[in-house]
Design a protein around this motif. Sequence first.
Motif, PDB file in Angstrom:
ATOM      1  N   ALA A  29       0.802  -1.219   0.000  1.00  0.00           N
ATOM      2  CA  ALA A  29       0.000   0.000   0.000  1.00  0.00           C
ATOM      3  C   ALA A  29       0.837   1.273   0.000  1.00  0.00           C
ATOM      4  CB  ALA A  29      -0.965  -0.005   1.181  1.00  0.00           C
ATOM      5  N   SER A  30       2.069   1.199  -0.433  1.00  0.00           N
ATOM      6  CA  SER A  30       2.905   2.383  -0.529  1.00  0.00           C
ATOM      7  C   SER A  30       2.461   3.181  -1.753  1.00  0.00           C
ATOM      8  CB  SER A  30       4.378   1.988  -0.675  1.00  0.00           C
ATOM      9  OG  SER A  30       5.136   3.090  -1.111  1.00  0.00           O
ATOM     10  N   ASN A  31       2.098   4.433  -1.542  1.00  0.00           N
ATOM     11  CA  ASN A  31       1.659   5.270  -2.655  1.00  0.00           C
ATOM     12  C   ASN A  31       2.721   5.379  -3.734  1.00  0.00           C
ATOM     13  OD1 ASN A  31      -1.019   6.091  -2.262  1.00  0.00           O
ATOM     14  ND2 ASN A  31      -0.389   7.438  -0.615  1.00  0.00           N
ATOM     15  N   ASP A  32       3.987   5.490  -3.340  1.00  0.00           N
ATOM     16  CA  ASP A  32       5.063   5.621  -4.321  1.00  0.00           C
ATOM     17  C   ASP A  32       5.108   4.416  -5.252  1.00  0.00           C
ATOM     18  OD1 ASP A  32       5.731   8.030  -3.159  1.00  0.00           O
ATOM     19  OD2 ASP A  32       7.388   7.199  -1.977  1.00  0.00           O
ATOM     20  N   VAL A  33       5.048   3.230  -4.683  1.00  0.00           N
ATOM     21  CA  VAL A  33       5.119   2.017  -5.487  1.00  0.00           C
ATOM     22  C   VAL A  33       3.881   1.887  -6.366  1.00  0.00           C
ATOM     23  CG1 VAL A  33       5.168  -0.507  -5.399  1.00  0.00           C
ATOM     24  CG2 VAL A  33       6.614   0.820  -3.852  1.00  0.00           C
TER      25      VAL A  33
END
Length: 199
Positions: A64-68
């Motif tokens: 759930a990392s926005n960057d990824v």
Amino acid sequence: MDWLRTDDWAPEELRSRGALPEELRRSWIPLLGAGALGSAVAEMLVRGGVRRLVVVDPDIDCTASNDVLHALERIPWDGPRLFFSASFGVGARRVLCFSATGTSFPVTAFWEQCGQWIREDYKELLRADLPREGVGCWHPVFPARADDVMLAAAITVKALVRSAKLRPTTRVETYSREGTDDDFQGVRQGAGTGVHAGP
């Protein structure tokens, strides 16, 4: 030197207990994140006959990392692909599986369908008694027993197989372990599970 007797095993013999569907076995599968869940899923995929598995673990928290997720959204794939995301919360008590078919990862649909579960897991993580700050599912002291991690990985692989067969536009599935660590009573498929649109 003591010599031991060994046998050569053909791949078909190694999979005699059961193989994953041919479509998965012949696919290229990039797996982002080889922490507790990702490494167990990778092992099960290989044991199921997947031969083209690329494990990418850039030492960041992929869940759930926005960057990824936004980076995945920006990659233009040639033709539709199946995207599959799996994660678990504290104690590996709940497994969240999201799948989508398209030419890029649908970040907006992911957050619309998974956001409530991720926020709930995050609140539970904040209430957990962790040995130190910054402990995520990838960390060796994350509070989840190895048997629960393997159960979550098995559920994840089964959900992946189903998604590969259905090829949904988007789909979210949740599974919760019933009972306590010392009194396992099964796994329940959660509310909110299902296909949100078809191909």
